[in-house]
Each structure stands twice: as C-alpha cells, then as structure tokens.
Design a protein around this motif. Structure first.
Motif, mmCIF file in Angstrom:
data_model
loop_
_atom_site.group_PDB
_atom_site.id
_atom_site.type_symbol
_atom_site.label_atom_id
_atom_site.label_comp_id
_atom_site.label_asym_id
_atom_site.label_seq_id
_atom_site.Cartn_x
_atom_site.Cartn_y
_atom_site.Cartn_z
ATOM 1 N N VAL A 136 0.854 -1.198 0.000
ATOM 2 C CA VAL A 136 0.000 0.000 0.000
ATOM 3 C C VAL A 136 0.888 1.246 0.000
ATOM 4 O O VAL A 136 1.825 1.357 0.783
ATOM 5 C CB VAL A 136 -0.939 0.000 1.230
ATOM 6 N N GLY A 137 0.539 2.193 -0.902
ATOM 7 C CA GLY A 137 1.294 3.438 -1.012
ATOM 8 C C GLY A 137 2.405 3.377 -2.037
ATOM 9 O O GLY A 137 2.986 4.412 -2.378
ATOM 10 N N ARG A 138 2.705 2.172 -2.542
ATOM 11 C CA ARG A 138 3.781 2.041 -3.519
ATOM 12 C C ARG A 138 3.239 2.254 -4.929
ATOM 13 O O ARG A 138 2.043 2.089 -5.211
ATOM 14 C CB ARG A 138 4.425 0.663 -3.432
ATOM 15 N N ASP A 139 4.133 2.608 -5.815
ATOM 16 C CA ASP A 139 3.783 2.761 -7.223
ATOM 17 C C ASP A 139 3.323 1.426 -7.783
ATOM 18 O O ASP A 139 3.782 0.367 -7.368
ATOM 19 C CB ASP A 139 5.005 3.269 -7.997
ATOM 20 N N ARG A 140 2.391 1.502 -8.739
ATOM 21 C CA ARG A 140 1.799 0.293 -9.307
ATOM 22 C C ARG A 140 2.880 -0.693 -9.788
ATOM 23 O O ARG A 140 2.870 -1.877 -9.432
ATOM 24 C CB ARG A 140 0.881 0.673 -10.470
ATOM 25 N N ALA A 141 3.815 -0.217 -10.597
ATOM 26 C CA ALA A 141 4.820 -1.103 -11.178
ATOM 27 C C ALA A 141 5.742 -1.670 -10.116
ATOM 28 O O ALA A 141 6.105 -2.859 -10.146
ATOM 29 C CB ALA A 141 5.625 -0.356 -12.239
ATOM 30 N N ASP A 142 6.141 -0.839 -9.140
ATOM 31 C CA ASP A 142 7.032 -1.326 -8.084
ATOM 32 C C ASP A 142 6.352 -2.394 -7.236
ATOM 33 O O ASP A 142 6.970 -3.403 -6.867
ATOM 34 C CB ASP A 142 7.478 -0.168 -7.195
ATOM 35 N N LEU A 144 -4.421 -5.997 -6.075
ATOM 36 C CA LEU A 144 -4.093 -4.613 -5.733
ATOM 37 C C LEU A 144 -5.152 -3.670 -6.297
ATOM 38 O O LEU A 144 -5.665 -3.882 -7.411
ATOM 39 C CB LEU A 144 -2.715 -4.229 -6.286
ATOM 40 N N THR A 145 -5.458 -2.620 -5.545
ATOM 41 C CA THR A 145 -6.337 -1.534 -6.019
ATOM 42 C C THR A 145 -5.501 -0.257 -6.062
ATOM 43 O O THR A 145 -4.911 0.135 -5.045
ATOM 44 C CB THR A 145 -7.532 -1.340 -5.080
ATOM 45 N N VAL A 146 -5.458 0.380 -7.259
ATOM 46 C CA VAL A 146 -4.585 1.541 -7.483
ATOM 47 C C VAL A 146 -5.439 2.812 -7.571
ATOM 48 O O VAL A 146 -6.547 2.803 -8.126
ATOM 49 C CB VAL A 146 -3.750 1.357 -8.763
ATOM 50 N N SER A 147 -4.883 3.909 -7.064
ATOM 51 C CA SER A 147 -5.583 5.195 -7.062
ATOM 52 C C SER A 147 -5.576 5.835 -8.461
ATOM 53 O O SER A 147 -4.548 5.825 -9.151
ATOM 54 C CB SER A 147 -4.938 6.142 -6.055
ATOM 55 N N SER A 148 -6.759 6.385 -8.835
ATOM 56 C CA SER A 148 -6.838 7.156 -10.093
ATOM 57 C C SER A 148 -6.722 8.656 -9.839
ATOM 58 O O SER A 148 -6.894 9.467 -10.747
ATOM 59 C CB SER A 148 -8.175 6.845 -10.785
ATOM 60 N N GLY A 149 -6.472 9.032 -8.592
ATOM 61 C CA GLY A 149 -6.356 10.440 -8.229
ATOM 62 C C GLY A 149 -7.643 10.944 -7.588
ATOM 63 O O GLY A 149 -8.586 10.177 -7.359
ATOM 64 N N PRO A 150 -7.748 12.277 -7.328
ATOM 65 C CA PRO A 150 -8.936 12.834 -6.680
ATOM 66 C C PRO A 150 -10.165 12.682 -7.579
ATOM 67 O O PRO A 150 -10.070 12.631 -8.805
ATOM 68 C CB PRO A 150 -8.575 14.308 -6.490
ATOM 69 N N PRO A 151 -11.375 12.705 -7.018
ATOM 70 C CA PRO A 151 -12.601 12.607 -7.823
ATOM 71 C C PRO A 151 -12.846 13.894 -8.626
ATOM 72 O O PRO A 151 -12.444 14.977 -8.209
ATOM 73 C CB PRO A 151 -13.684 12.370 -6.765
ATOM 74 N N ILE A 152 -13.519 13.790 -9.797
ATOM 75 C CA ILE A 152 -13.869 14.942 -10.645
ATOM 76 C C ILE A 152 -15.244 15.449 -10.199
ATOM 77 O O ILE A 152 -16.221 14.697 -10.198
ATOM 78 C CB ILE A 152 -13.898 14.548 -12.132
ATOM 79 N N ILE A 153 -15.280 16.787 -9.844
ATOM 80 C CA ILE A 153 -16.552 17.364 -9.374
ATOM 81 C C ILE A 153 -16.823 18.667 -10.142
ATOM 82 O O ILE A 153 -15.950 19.195 -10.842
ATOM 83 C CB ILE A 153 -16.506 17.631 -7.858
ATOM 84 N N ASP A 154 -18.056 19.155 -9.967
ATOM 85 C CA ASP A 154 -18.457 20.417 -10.639
ATOM 86 C C ASP A 154 -17.798 21.604 -9.944
ATOM 87 O O ASP A 154 -17.716 21.656 -8.698
ATOM 88 C CB ASP A 154 -19.972 20.589 -10.591
ATOM 89 N N VAL A 155 -17.337 22.565 -10.789
ATOM 90 C CA VAL A 155 -16.738 23.803 -10.258
ATOM 91 C C VAL A 155 -17.851 24.859 -10.156
ATOM 92 O O VAL A 155 -18.507 25.190 -11.165
ATOM 93 C CB VAL A 155 -15.619 24.322 -11.167
ATOM 94 N N PRO A 156 -18.148 25.386 -8.979
ATOM 95 C CA PRO A 156 -19.209 26.417 -8.851
ATOM 96 C C PRO A 156 -18.889 27.649 -9.728
ATOM 97 O O PRO A 156 -17.728 28.035 -9.879
ATOM 98 C CB PRO A 156 -19.169 26.759 -7.361
ATOM 99 N N ALA A 175 -2.460 9.520 -7.599
ATOM 100 C CA ALA A 175 -2.776 8.652 -8.725
ATOM 101 C C ALA A 175 -1.601 7.742 -9.032
ATOM 102 O O ALA A 175 -0.442 8.153 -8.994
ATOM 103 C CB ALA A 175 -3.144 9.490 -9.935
ATOM 104 N N GLY A 176 -1.902 6.452 -9.356
ATOM 105 C CA GLY A 176 -0.867 5.490 -9.722
ATOM 106 C C GLY A 176 -0.280 4.728 -8.554
ATOM 107 O O GLY A 176 0.542 3.833 -8.750
ATOM 108 N N ARG A 177 -0.697 5.050 -7.338
ATOM 109 C CA ARG A 177 -0.189 4.337 -6.166
ATOM 110 C C ARG A 177 -1.270 3.426 -5.587
ATOM 111 O O ARG A 177 -2.471 3.661 -5.778
ATOM 112 C CB ARG A 177 0.308 5.314 -5.122
#
Length: 693
Positions: free
Chosen positions: A574-580, A627-639, A605-607
């Motif tokens: 957990v916390g490591r890069d996908r490839a590593d 393994l479950t890898v992060s895609s980064g923060p979620p995409i939300i609407d900008v006010p 993203a990628g970890r």
C-alpha cells in the motif's frame, strides 16, 4: 601397598591399525579398551575377547558368539545404540571396533544420586526404549538391559544402549543350548529363568526393573544369593513403586508394574509399544511431578570424588565387572557349579535346581553272592561224603569242565549283549554335535561332522547376517545329543534376500508409492518433503533408490514428496507505485491482479490504495495478491462565481473543495469576479483561478 597389574595389550597396535591407549572396562566375555584408529584418526572402543574363552572344546562356540555379536550390533543403525564399526582377528585376538562414547554409565549416575527425578527417569527410559524398538524391529533381543549397559554421554543428557553381546535373532533364542541363562539375574524376566525362552517382552521386563530402580533407588527383588533373587522373579510380582513412594502418580506406578509383569502377555509387545505407553504417561504428568524425586534409600552414601589427576581406570568404578550370572534352566541336568549357602531351599526350587548329588548315585550291580550250580552227580557225591572230607580222587572231571565252559559262555554272552546294548541303545549309542559347525562353509561343517562319525543334510534359506554359503544353524544344534550314526540337518545361507525396487513410483501419490513398496516387501522410511511450484501436493518427486534396482529386502526406501508451492509471507505494498508493487510481489512468487482504479483524495494517482491479502499474511508461492490503485482525486463540478464579490466567491469555491488563486486588476477596485478558470468540472482539491477588478 596396592598391587599394580600391567595389561599386556596397553600400547599394542592391533591388526596394524588400532593403537590401544587405556582400558575402559572388563566384562564376562571381553575387555574394552580405548584405542586410536590410525587409518581414520579417530578414537574408538576396542572390545577384545578373553583369550581363554577361545580355548578348549567350547572355544569355537565362544568365537561364534563373539562374531554373532558383531553382526547383530552392526545391523542396528540408531542414534541410541553404540555403533559397531569393524570386526577382525589379529593372531589369537578376536576383537570388535565400536563407537567410543565418552562419559559414564547409568550405574554410576545412580551411585552418585541414589534416585533420579521423574522427568530424568522418563527421559532415560524413552531413549532406551527407542533403541530397543529399533532392535526389535530387526528381530533382535538385547537380553542384558541393565544400568551398566546404558551409557551416559559427557553432557549427561542423552544415553546409548551398549553391549548387544547377548543378543540373538528372535528365532535363535527360544531356548538355550548350553544349559545356562546369560544375563544379570536382577533384571532377568521369569520366563528366561524358568525355561530359557525370551523375546522382545523380555527386554521390556528389564526396562520395568530399571524404572523401579531409578525411581526408588532400590531393586524390586533382593536376596543374599542370585538363586533367591531368581526365585522371587519367578514366583512374586514386583511391588508397585508407589508402595515405597506414595506420592508417585498412579499411572506411572501402573506403567512400571505393567512393564515388569510376570506374565509376558501382560507386558507391551515390544519396545515400540512400550515407548508409546511411556509417552502417553509422560504427557499426563504435571511439571512439578516431573521435577520431583524420591529420597535416596536409608544408608545411601555418595561415592567419594576421584582425586585430581587420577586416571579414570584408577577409580573404584572404572572397571565395572560385567557379571553374567549363570543360572541353570528348568530341567537342566547336573549339580550346581558351587554349593548354595541356603540350608532350606524355597518350595518348588528343586523343580529347576536339581539336587547337588543327583548324578552321583550308583546303582548296585550284584544283590546276592555267587553260588555254585548243583548237578545230580555232585549232589549224590556230596550226600555220600562226610562233612569236611575230600571227594574221591577217581571221580570224573568233565562236569567241572562243563560247568566252567557253560559259565564262560554265559559270561561272554552277557558281555556281548552288554556291549550290543551299550552301543545300540545305551550311552555308547549317542554322541554330541560338535561345536564350530555354524558360521563356516558347508564343506567345512560337513568335514567336522564326518570326523565325529555323523552325516548331514542341508537346506538353503536367506539370512541377513550369515554370508552366502555359510551354515546358519544346525538341528540338532551344537552341543546337543545325537545318535552316533545320526544325521545333522544344516541350514545354509543364501545370503541377503534381494528384491526389486518398483517402477513408476515417481509421479504417483505418496500413499500409492508406499503401497507399491510394501507389495515389493520393502519398507518406506519417513518421507522427505520438498516444495515445488510445478508438482502437485502429495506427489512423489524422487526415490532414494533407482527403479528396478536390486536391493536387500531390509532396505529402507525414502520418498521425496512434493509439499506444493513453498510458504511465503505477503509484504506491504500500500502506497507504492503500481509497477514497483507488482515487481516486488512477483519476486516473492505471487501472482498479481488489479481491480479497477479508484479515485482517492489521499493517495496520489498510480499508487496502491489497498491489497488483498493484507501485509503479513502467510500464503504460498503462486497465490494471487489483488491490488487496487488510485486514479487520483474525484472529478466534481466547479461552482460558477463570476459576478460575485471576492470574499463570497472564495468561500463558495473553498466549500466545494477547491483551492482559490485570486488575481486582481487595478487593485480590484470594484471587487467583482470577472473571470474563473476552470469552469465546468475539475479534480477535487485542484486550484480555481479567479480574476477580480
């Protein structure tokens, strides 16, 4: 002043190889020396048979027994048995080369301690029974288990059983052939004393006596003479050790009395069964019981320590006389070797100890005086002649001659009949089977029998110890009576029976391979397990002996069986890069699988966000780690904050989860948001730029 006796063998080089350095002990058959094997540069124990035993008419029998000891002991390969390395003859010196075990023996430990703790007693008994179990599996009986033959290693924790000099194959010890029972009487089983018969249960009896002695410090039976002790073994059950030490657990006391039961059928069948019973009792005892010991018997005095610098052979114990009490067996013929200092023998003792003068009684040959045969002629003459007067000179002499002739005929006829009876049915018709016909070739045995006027017949049988072509046994045996014109049946060895290792063991399941070995009359030893990524669990990977090889039937075949993939521990990814993370797990032998990426506000993203199984889990190579890898923060609407005052726009964007970057023109004189970037959607936590003027 002490008398110093010089041993002529000290310093001698035996067989050009073994240099004798000191004497260790002296027994009934041999003396044991410490020697150096010059060829292999190691210390060995050299057992040299007493020279006088090889002399006389029984010499060949003693030499045969000595060689039989070597073969019997050499068959045993067990860490609890003193190993036999070599056997040979140097001139008139017959010797064995054995493993040298530095240390002491159980007798000296008992003399020093008086009694042993329950735990120590069970440890010693366990190792002794383990060694005896190995011997019993080979068909051997020790017959002389006693503290002197239990060697204690230098570190004082482990023991080895020594001196299989009285051991015989089970088929050879159903009775004695010399009229005596060999063994120390204090540890002899009743059946050995009464009939001479023994089997594996005889050793179990001796172990029971040994257990009683270690726990209580005394022997169960005692007496002023060996005969009195032997009588008690035959007629009395040994007392329970709990009678002397009431604190002993009932299950332990029962185990001792079961081992030393008078009836062989009540004892464990052999050393292996006895060892199982011992382990079961030990598992039931509490630690405080195992640590407890009985007080030494009254009058116990530990031996004085050996002065510094004194040699081992200078101490009183150094040369334990390995006494072998010769107790005549039931129905033995002849007087005791020495008068027994017992005025009134116990009831029934005469049944197996005959009267001392039993074979010295002389039967009268003549009951009445010889009288002259009276004839009619002599009767009339005697009647006519006065008493005391001489007969007439003219009487005829032929009656007297006839009487002498008839008497001579009767005498010669009687002598002839007596001679015929003596050599046909009497003592002269029998002879003794000579010694030295076993362990020699058939031709040599036949020649020996021929010189004694005996014929022979022979059959062949496999034997694990006697070389092919040599005589295994004789019937009648050596020393037995046989008619002068009789025949002796000889069994000639075919050598070790060879069998074939089955084919197809590799690749089969362990149970099937063991069944195939049993069908081939081979023993499967404990399987050796190896890990394999390719061979399924339980499948045979290798065999210690090649398929179709011809091996002795006693060969133990070892199977190498697959245990499947080797164990492995899942590491933290957990916390490591996908490839590593993937590379690290694959290096440990794991397969790696990925789930769909998941958005994460905390993991870049990628970890790796999480893993299954978790870190520290025990698994096996080739198992899959997901393994479950992060895609980064979620995409939300900008006010949309255009037209808002600067403060209100900043609050709105911040509450939505964005960072705010404010750019002012003309100092933001009107304080109104004119532009924002980006618009629409953006990753949560990203920065929104607003332009104010």
């Amino acid at each position: 002043m002490a008398q110093v006796t010089t041993d002529p063998l000290l310093g001698r080089l035996v067989d050009g190889r073994y240099e004798i350095t000191s004497r260790i002990a002296r027994g009934g058959m041999a003396t044991v020396y410490l020697a150096v094997d010059r060829r292999l540069d190691r210390e060995v124990a050299l057992k040299v048979m007493h020279p006088h035993l090889a002399e006389g008419v029984d010499g060949a029998a003693f030499v045969s027994r000595f060689r039989r000891e070597a073969r019997a002991a050499a068959r045993l390969a067990h860490p609890g048995v003193v190993a036999v390395y070599d056997q040979g003859l140097d001139g008139d010196t017959s010797y064995l080369t054995m493993e040298y075990v530095p240390g002491s023996n159980l007798r000296r430990e008992l003399r020093a301690e008086g009694t042993l703790t329950v735990g120590r007693t069970l440890d010693v008994l366990g190792e002794v029974l383990g060694a005896l179990a190995a011997a019993h599996r080979k068909g051997l009986v020790h017959r002389d288990v006693k503290p002197e033959n239990v060697l204690v290693t230098t570190e004082g924790r482990h023991v080895k059983v020594a001196d299989f000099g009285l051991a015989r194959a089970v088929t050879e010890v159903t009775s004695t052939t010399t009229g005596t029972v060999l063994g120390t009487v204090a540890y002899l089983a009743p059946e050995v004393i009464a009939t001479g018969a023994c089997d594996a249960r005889t050793d179990v009896y001796a172990v029971g006596v040994l257990a009683y002695e270690m726990l209580t410090g005394t022997l169960p039976h005692d007496g002023a003479t060996p005969i009195q002790v032997a009588f008690q073994h035959v007629h009395d059950d040994i007392p329970s050790p709990a009678e002397r030490e009431p604190w002993l657990p009932a299950q332990l006391a029962d185990l001792v009395t079961r081992f030393a039961a008078r009836e062989p059928g009540r004892r464990p069948a052999d050393g292996g069964a006895a060892l199982d019973a011992l382990r079961a009792v030990r598992a039931s005892l509490a630690p405080e019981v195992l640590a407890r010991r009985a007080e030494p018997p009254a009058g116990f005095v530990p031996p004085a320590p050996v002065p510094d610098g004194a040699a081992a052979s200078d101490s009183a114990d150094a040369l334990d006389a390995d006494e072998l009490d010769a107790i005549p067996v039931a129905a033995a013929v002849g007087p005791l070797a020495e008068p027994v200092p017992v005025t009134t023998p116990p009831d029934g003792i005469s049944a197996w100890f005959p009267a001392e003068d039993a074979d010295h009684a002389t039967e009268p040959l003549v009951d009445q005086p010889t009288t002259r045969v009276t004839t009619p002629a002599t009767a009339s003459t005697a009647a006519a002649s006065p008493a005391g007067t001489a007969p007439p000179r003219h009487r005829r002499r032929w009656p007297r001659v006839l009487a002498w002739v008839l008497g001579l005929v009767v005498l010669l006829g009687g002598a002839g009949y007596g001679a015929w009876w003596y050599f046909e049915d009497g003592p002269g018709a029998w002879t003794t089977v000579p010694a030295g016909i076993e362990d020699v070739t058939l031709d040599e045995a036949t020649a020996i029998l021929t010189t004694h006027g005996l014929t022979s017949s022979s059959t062949e049988a496999y034997d694990d110890t006697v070389p092919a072509g040599s005589v295994v046994s004789a019937d009648p045996g050596e020393g037995a009576e046989v008619r002068r014109d009789g025949s002796v049946a000889l069994v000639v060895s075919l050598g070790v029976r060879m069998v074939t290792v089955p084919d197809g063991l590799v690749g089969s399941q362990q149970s099937d391979a063991e069944a195939a070995l049993a069908a081939a009359d081979l023993e499967a030893g404990p399987a050796h397990q190896e890990w394999s990524d390719t061979v399924p669990v339980g499948e045979v990977m290798d065999v210690s002996h090649a398929a179709n090889a011809s091996v002795p039937h006693s060969t133990v075949v070892t199977l190498t069986v697959s245990g499947g993939p080797a164990p492995a521990t899942v590491t933290q990814q957990v916390g490591r890069d996908r490839a590593d993370a993937q590379a690290a797990l694959e290096d440990l032998g794991f397969a790696v699988a990925f789930t769909a990426d998941e958005a994460s506000e905390t993991v870049p993203a990628g970890r790796v966000i999480r893993q299954t199984p978790t870190s520290g889990t025990q698994a096996h190579r080739l198992d899959t780690v997901t393994l479950t890898v992060s895609s980064g923060p979620p995409i939300i609407d900008v006010p949309n904050v255009v037209g808002m005052r600067t403060g209100a726009a900043t609050d709105t964007l911040t509450r939505a989860g964005f960072e705010v970057d404010t750019v002012k023109y003309l100092g933001g004189i009107l304080d109104t948001v004119r532009f924002q970037d980006p618009e629409g959607t953006a990753p949560k936590g990203s920065t929104v730029k607003i332009t104010v003027w």
